[in-house]
Design a protein around this motif. Structure first.
Motif, PDB file in Angstrom:
ATOM      1  N   TRP A 127      -2.223 -11.515 -19.447  1.00 40.25           N
ATOM      2  CA  TRP A 127      -2.019 -11.277 -18.823  1.00 40.25           C
ATOM      3  C   TRP A 127      -0.486  -9.944 -18.432  1.00 40.25           C
ATOM      4  CZ3 TRP A 127      -1.772 -16.214 -18.485  1.00 40.25           C
ATOM      5  CH2 TRP A 127      -0.659 -17.127 -18.373  1.00 40.25           C
ATOM      6  N   HIS A 128      -0.482  -9.335 -17.258  1.00 34.95           N
ATOM      7  CA  HIS A 128       0.351  -8.386 -16.925  1.00 34.95           C
ATOM      8  C   HIS A 128       0.477  -8.754 -15.869  1.00 34.95           C
ATOM      9  CE1 HIS A 128      -2.785  -5.295 -17.663  1.00 34.95           C
ATOM     10  NE2 HIS A 128      -2.366  -5.243 -16.123  1.00 34.95           N
ATOM     11  N   PHE A 129       1.303  -8.400 -14.869  1.00 36.68           N
ATOM     12  CA  PHE A 129       1.926  -7.912 -13.859  1.00 36.68           C
ATOM     13  C   PHE A 129       1.502  -6.854 -12.789  1.00 36.68           C
ATOM     14  CE2 PHE A 129       3.879 -12.176 -13.189  1.00 36.68           C
ATOM     15  CZ  PHE A 129       4.375 -12.776 -14.159  1.00 36.68           C
ATOM     16  N   VAL A 130       1.242  -6.561 -11.578  1.00 36.59           N
ATOM     17  CA  VAL A 130       0.931  -5.481 -10.693  1.00 36.59           C
ATOM     18  C   VAL A 130       0.688  -5.820  -9.288  1.00 36.59           C
ATOM     19  CG1 VAL A 130      -1.204  -4.482 -12.773  1.00 36.59           C
ATOM     20  CG2 VAL A 130      -1.765  -6.384 -10.528  1.00 36.59           C
ATOM     21  N   LYS A 131       1.571  -4.660  -9.631  1.00 37.11           N
ATOM     22  CA  LYS A 131       1.416  -4.552  -7.493  1.00 37.11           C
ATOM     23  C   LYS A 131      -0.331  -4.153  -6.855  1.00 37.11           C
ATOM     24  CE  LYS A 131       6.246  -2.317  -7.489  1.00 37.11           C
ATOM     25  NZ  LYS A 131       6.945  -1.539  -6.973  1.00 37.11           N
ATOM     26  N   ASN A 132       0.088  -5.294  -5.986  1.00 36.14           N
ATOM     27  CA  ASN A 132      -1.214  -4.657  -5.162  1.00 36.14           C
ATOM     28  C   ASN A 132      -1.154  -4.181  -3.975  1.00 36.14           C
ATOM     29  OD1 ASN A 132      -3.360  -5.568  -2.823  1.00 36.14           O
ATOM     30  ND2 ASN A 132      -3.759  -7.110  -3.973  1.00 36.14           N
ATOM     31  N   ILE A 133      -1.418  -3.342  -3.900  1.00 38.16           N
ATOM     32  CA  ILE A 133      -0.585  -2.253  -3.251  1.00 38.16           C
ATOM     33  C   ILE A 133      -2.024  -1.655  -1.645  1.00 38.16           C
ATOM     34  CG2 ILE A 133       0.374  -0.050  -2.080  1.00 38.16           C
ATOM     35  CD1 ILE A 133       1.810  -0.462  -4.929  1.00 38.16           C
ATOM     36  N   ASP A 134      -1.718  -1.648  -0.345  1.00 34.23           N
ATOM     37  CA  ASP A 134      -2.841  -1.772   0.679  1.00 34.23           C
ATOM     38  C   ASP A 134      -1.745  -1.147   1.589  1.00 34.23           C
ATOM     39  OD1 ASP A 134      -4.591  -0.958   2.217  1.00 34.23           O
ATOM     40  OD2 ASP A 134      -5.781  -2.954   1.946  1.00 34.23           O
ATOM     41  N   PRO A 135      -2.121  -0.075   2.764  1.00 32.82           N
ATOM     42  CA  PRO A 135      -0.817   0.577   3.171  1.00 32.82           C
ATOM     43  C   PRO A 135      -1.596  -0.386   4.716  1.00 32.82           C
ATOM     44  CG  PRO A 135      -2.871   1.957   3.424  1.00 32.82           C
ATOM     45  CD  PRO A 135      -2.344   1.231   1.835  1.00 32.82           C
ATOM     46  N   ASN A 136      -2.725  -0.703   4.668  1.00 35.07           N
ATOM     47  CA  ASN A 136      -3.800  -1.684   5.845  1.00 35.07           C
ATOM     48  C   ASN A 136      -3.624  -3.141   5.983  1.00 35.07           C
ATOM     49  OD1 ASN A 136      -5.179   0.519   7.058  1.00 35.07           O
ATOM     50  ND2 ASN A 136      -6.331   1.186   4.218  1.00 35.07           N
ATOM     51  N   ARG A 137      -2.418  -3.460   5.369  1.00 37.67           N
ATOM     52  CA  ARG A 137      -2.636  -4.910   5.478  1.00 37.67           C
ATOM     53  C   ARG A 137      -0.768  -4.756   5.374  1.00 37.67           C
ATOM     54  NH1 ARG A 137      -3.461  -6.108  -0.603  1.00 37.67           N
ATOM     55  NH2 ARG A 137      -1.282  -5.639  -0.643  1.00 37.67           N
ATOM     56  N   LYS A 138      -0.145  -5.543   6.181  1.00 34.90           N
ATOM     57  CA  LYS A 138       1.174  -6.833   6.786  1.00 34.90           C
ATOM     58  C   LYS A 138       0.701  -7.856   5.636  1.00 34.90           C
ATOM     59  CE  LYS A 138       2.267  -3.852   9.216  1.00 34.90           C
ATOM     60  NZ  LYS A 138       3.288  -2.463   8.176  1.00 34.90           N
ATOM     61  N   PRO A 139       1.993  -8.240   4.491  1.00 31.11           N
ATOM     62  CA  PRO A 139       2.449  -6.573   3.390  1.00 31.11           C
ATOM     63  C   PRO A 139       1.957  -6.150   3.077  1.00 31.11           C
ATOM     64  CG  PRO A 139       2.289  -9.263   2.347  1.00 31.11           C
ATOM     65  CD  PRO A 139       1.601 -10.040   3.669  1.00 31.11           C
ATOM     66  N   LYS A 140       1.969  -4.556   3.003  1.00 27.54           N
ATOM     67  CA  LYS A 140       1.658  -4.007   1.806  1.00 27.54           C
ATOM     68  C   LYS A 140       1.394  -4.036   0.683  1.00 27.54           C
ATOM     69  CE  LYS A 140       3.081   0.145   1.062  1.00 27.54           C
ATOM     70  NZ  LYS A 140       3.768   1.696   1.725  1.00 27.54           N
ATOM     71  N   THR A 141       2.517  -5.157   0.175  1.00 24.01           N
ATOM     72  CA  THR A 141       2.508  -5.507  -1.670  1.00 24.01           C
ATOM     73  C   THR A 141       2.486  -6.978  -1.701  1.00 24.01           C
ATOM     74  OG1 THR A 141       3.906  -3.829  -1.895  1.00 24.01           O
ATOM     75  CG2 THR A 141       3.681  -5.098  -3.784  1.00 24.01           C
ATOM     76  N   ILE A 142       1.906  -7.294  -2.891  1.00 21.11           N
ATOM     77  CA  ILE A 142       1.349  -8.253  -3.535  1.00 21.11           C
ATOM     78  C   ILE A 142       1.718  -8.429  -4.940  1.00 21.11           C
ATOM     79  CG2 ILE A 142       0.031 -10.281  -3.458  1.00 21.11           C
ATOM     80  CD1 ILE A 142      -1.286  -9.364  -0.907  1.00 21.11           C
ATOM     81  N   ILE A 143       2.514  -9.314  -5.265  1.00 20.94           N
ATOM     82  CA  ILE A 143       2.103  -9.668  -6.741  1.00 20.94           C
ATOM     83  C   ILE A 143       1.051  -9.939  -7.853  1.00 20.94           C
ATOM     84  CG2 ILE A 143       3.997  -9.589  -8.501  1.00 20.94           C
ATOM     85  CD1 ILE A 143       4.790  -6.833  -7.226  1.00 20.94           C
ATOM     86  N   GLU A 144       0.488  -9.574  -8.135  1.00 23.89           N
ATOM     87  CA  GLU A 144      -0.216 -10.364  -8.974  1.00 23.89           C
ATOM     88  C   GLU A 144      -0.630 -10.080  -9.862  1.00 23.89           C
ATOM     89  OE1 GLU A 144      -4.076  -9.623  -7.192  1.00 23.89           O
ATOM     90  OE2 GLU A 144      -4.242  -7.390  -7.544  1.00 23.89           O
ATOM     91  N   VAL A 145      -1.154  -9.992 -10.517  1.00 18.88           N
ATOM     92  CA  VAL A 145      -1.497 -10.399 -12.599  1.00 18.88           C
ATOM     93  C   VAL A 145      -2.459  -9.646 -12.698  1.00 18.88           C
ATOM     94  CG1 VAL A 145       0.220 -12.060 -12.861  1.00 18.88           C
ATOM     95  CG2 VAL A 145      -2.201 -12.933 -12.961  1.00 18.88           C
ATOM     96  N   GLN A 146      -2.880  -9.075 -13.853  1.00 20.26           N
ATOM     97  CA  GLN A 146      -3.809  -8.683 -14.320  1.00 20.26           C
ATOM     98  C   GLN A 146      -4.527  -8.967 -15.983  1.00 20.26           C
ATOM     99  OE1 GLN A 146      -3.983  -4.448 -14.128  1.00 20.26           O
ATOM    100  NE2 GLN A 146      -6.257  -4.426 -12.927  1.00 20.26           N
ATOM    101  N   CYS A 147      -5.559  -9.069 -16.161  1.00 23.61           N
ATOM    102  CA  CYS A 147      -5.764  -9.950 -17.546  1.00 23.61           C
ATOM    103  C   CYS A 147      -5.834  -8.484 -18.438  1.00 23.61           C
ATOM    104  CB  CYS A 147      -6.981  -9.950 -17.669  1.00 23.61           C
ATOM    105  SG  CYS A 147      -7.743 -11.820 -16.749  1.00 23.61           S
ATOM    106  N   SER A 148      -5.157  -8.551 -19.083  1.00 23.53           N
ATOM    107  CA  SER A 148      -4.587  -7.416 -20.141  1.00 23.53           C
ATOM    108  C   SER A 148      -6.160  -7.144 -21.497  1.00 23.53           C
ATOM    109  CB  SER A 148      -3.630  -7.902 -21.344  1.00 23.53           C
ATOM    110  OG  SER A 148      -2.532  -7.999 -20.289  1.00 23.53           O
ATOM    111  N   HIS A 149      -7.099  -8.143 -20.972  1.00 22.72           N
ATOM    112  CA  HIS A 149      -7.712  -8.090 -22.378  1.00 22.72           C
ATOM    113  C   HIS A 149      -9.031  -8.362 -21.938  1.00 22.72           C
ATOM    114  CE1 HIS A 149      -5.047  -6.355 -25.482  1.00 22.72           C
ATOM    115  NE2 HIS A 149      -4.311  -7.600 -25.104  1.00 22.72           N
ATOM    116  N   SER A 150     -10.158  -8.127 -22.271  1.00 21.81           N
ATOM    117  CA  SER A 150     -11.516  -8.874 -21.689  1.00 21.81           C
ATOM    118  C   SER A 150     -11.598  -9.822 -22.759  1.00 21.81           C
ATOM    119  CB  SER A 150     -12.537  -8.075 -21.927  1.00 21.81           C
ATOM    120  OG  SER A 150     -12.752  -6.775 -22.217  1.00 21.81           O
ATOM    121  N   CYS A 151     -11.552  -9.599 -24.126  1.00 22.61           N
ATOM    122  CA  CYS A 151     -11.765 -10.269 -25.146  1.00 22.61           C
ATOM    123  C   CYS A 151     -10.703 -11.746 -25.320  1.00 22.61           C
ATOM    124  CB  CYS A 151     -11.893  -9.747 -26.601  1.00 22.61           C
ATOM    125  SG  CYS A 151     -13.549  -9.372 -26.670  1.00 22.61           S
ATOM    126  N   CYS A 152     -10.934 -12.778 -26.050  1.00 19.11           N
ATOM    127  CA  CYS A 152     -10.121 -13.754 -26.081  1.00 19.11           C
ATOM    128  C   CYS A 152      -9.571 -13.670 -27.017  1.00 19.11           C
ATOM    129  CB  CYS A 152     -10.745 -15.960 -25.703  1.00 19.11           C
ATOM    130  SG  CYS A 152     -12.119 -16.224 -24.512  1.00 19.11           S
TER     131      CYS A 152
END
Length: 195
Positions: free
Chosen positions: A98-123
C-alpha cells in the motif's frame, strides 16, 4: 377582499408566481458561511472501535449514509517524498503493498485525513490465483482494512443565520491492505446419465 387573495384565486397566476420565485432562488443560491463556533468533536474510542464490527452492530454507527450527497466531496491525493518509516517498510514487505494518500473533503473537520490505498489488486507471489485473472473458488485479492474516526461533517445550511450546520459522524478510512482468499465452494456434482 385582500389584493393578494384576489390575485392568488387564479391557478395560472399561482403557478406563474411559483415558477418566478423558484427560478429566482435557483439563480441566486444561498451563500453560507462557517459558524462562529463548531460543535465539540466526539472522541469516544469505544464507538470508533465498535464501528469495525461486521453486521448490524457496526452498521448502526456508520455515519455517511445520513449525509446528503452534495456535502460529500472526498478526493484522494498521493503523498510523495515521505521518509522510509516503519509503516512504509511494512507495506513494502507485505503481500498486499500500500501507499499513503491524503483523504481530503472541504465539507469535513478535519479537512484532511491520512490513510492508505492498496497499490495492487493482486496479492504478491499469488498472481496465478488473482481474482482479477481467475474468479474461481480460492482466488486471492488485496482488500482494504478499515478503521473509523470521529469527524465533524457539514450537513446543511441554516437559512436564517446563513451558517453551515455540522454534526458528529464516524467516517471510514483505510488503515492497511490484506490478502484474502475467496471461499472454496465445492462444485455441485452433476447427475450423469447411465450408459
Amino acid at each position: 377582499m385582500n389584493v393578494l387573495t384576489y390575485y392568488f384565486k387564479s391557478p395560472i397566476k399561482m403557478i406563474l408566481t411559483f415558477l418566478i420565485v423558484t427560478s429566482y432562488i435557483r439563480s441566486h443560491p444561498t451563500v453560507c458561511r462557517e459558524p462562529s463556533t463548531l460543535p465539540t468533536l466526539t472522541n469516544d474510542l469505544l464507538t470508533q472501535s465498535v464501528a469495525i464490527l461486521p453486521g448490524e452492530e457496526g452498521m448502526i454507527l456508520r455515519g455517511l449514509n445520513s449525509v446528503e450527497d452534495s456535502f460529500i466531496d472526498i478526493t484522494r491525493q498521493n503523498i510523495s517524498n515521505h521518509r522510509n518509516t516503519g509503516p512504509q517498510a511494512c507495506s513494502v514487505q507485505s503481500t498486499c503493498q500500500w501507499h499513503f494518500v491524503k483523504n481530503i473533503d472541504p465539507n469535513r473537520k478535519p479537512k484532511t485525513i491520512i490513510e492508505v490505498q492498496c497499490s495492487h489488486s493482486c496479492c504478491r507471489r499469488s498472481e496465478s490465483t488473482c481474482c482479477d485473472l481467475n474468479n474461481g473458488p480460492g482466488c486471492t485479492r488485496c482488500q482494504p482494512i478499515y478503521f473509523y474516526v470521529h469527524v465533524l461533517r457539514r450537513t446543511g445550511c441554516d437559512m436564517i443565520n446563513r451558517r453551515y450546520t455540522y454534526e458528529n459522524k464516524l467516517e471510514k478510512a483505510v488503515a492497511g491492505c490484506t490478502c484474502v482468499r475467496s471461499p472454496n465452494v465445492p462444485r455441485p456434482i452433476l447427475p450423469t446419465m447411465p450408459i
